[in-house]
Design an enzyme around this catalytic site. Sequence first.
Site, short mmCIF file in Angstrom:
data_model
loop_
_atom_site.label_atom_id
_atom_site.label_comp_id
_atom_site.label_asym_id
_atom_site.label_seq_id
_atom_site.Cartn_x
_atom_site.Cartn_y
_atom_site.Cartn_z
N HIS A 110 -102.26 8.95 56.56
CA HIS A 110 -103.50 8.04 57.52
C HIS A 110 -102.99 6.88 57.75
O HIS A 110 -104.04 5.85 57.70
CB HIS A 110 -104.74 7.46 56.18
CG HIS A 110 -105.41 9.14 54.82
ND1 HIS A 110 -105.85 9.56 56.06
CD2 HIS A 110 -104.77 9.63 54.23
CE1 HIS A 110 -106.66 10.91 55.17
NE2 HIS A 110 -105.72 10.94 54.09
N SER A 232 -91.51 -5.23 81.87
CA SER A 232 -93.15 -5.63 82.46
C SER A 232 -92.45 -6.51 82.49
O SER A 232 -91.40 -7.52 83.02
CB SER A 232 -94.18 -6.54 81.58
OG SER A 232 -94.91 -7.52 81.78
#
Length: 277
Positions: A110, A232
């Site tokens: 989870h 970037s």
Amino acid sequence: MRKGVIPASVADTIVNLAFGDLDIDRIAQISHEKQHSLLGLIQEMQHIAGPEAGEYVHFGATTQDIVDTGLVLQVADHYERYEALLTTLRKQLATLTKTYAQTPYMARSHNVHAVPITFGFVLARYLDEIQRHVDRLTQMKADTLTGVFAGAVGSHSALGMAGIAVEEALMAELHLQTETVAWHNAPDRLVAYTSELAMLGATLAKIGRQFYNEASTENQQLADPFVGQVGSSTMPHKRNPENFEAIAALAEPIFAAQTQLMHALLSVMQLRGSNCG
């Protein structure tokens, strides 16, 4: 020719057609005018073969014989490529499994920390999953690579008693399996094959998604290999997991295509009729 269906001299002419002489523009024009995907090619081949031999071009066949068997030949070529790629992937995963057999790794359930395992264990489970895909593709290979040459409505009627023998000889020459009965309106073999490819895509996407999540700043258990790329244009400190991201993203178009193919199992009945158009 070998079965005595058409004259040997005519067969030799057709077999020796120079496909480089095909007028592609004329094929496209005929196909457009007649609104038929194969008729332009057939008529151009008849034109090149001449009046006598041209009468036997496409003799005893129907469009679906050519299109379906041609598609299966493409699948056969793809099978070889997938087998080579999956062999490479398995070898790399096996090597990495051994390399990282003792490397600590935090398991999650989870998306929350569970208990420690090793990264080698993670890779071993994926290796086992990939192997199951390979096994299924191998098991279905012969059934998938089945051609068809049964003529209109799949009854072999145009070639009479020689129809089945001609089909068997053709499939042997093409290295394909011979059908039990014409499958013009039942492409379930191909859809079963693409279903397995979709599941393979899901496995690869699952790997990509897990590794993508683990490469986040908060986790940093993994990182995309750095080979000089720029993360970037304005933030040079970034090391974006773009390869992992791309692998995960590519699964969605595969799933969408497979859904359409499942619908095709039904729609092909409407398009081709109860036997074949």
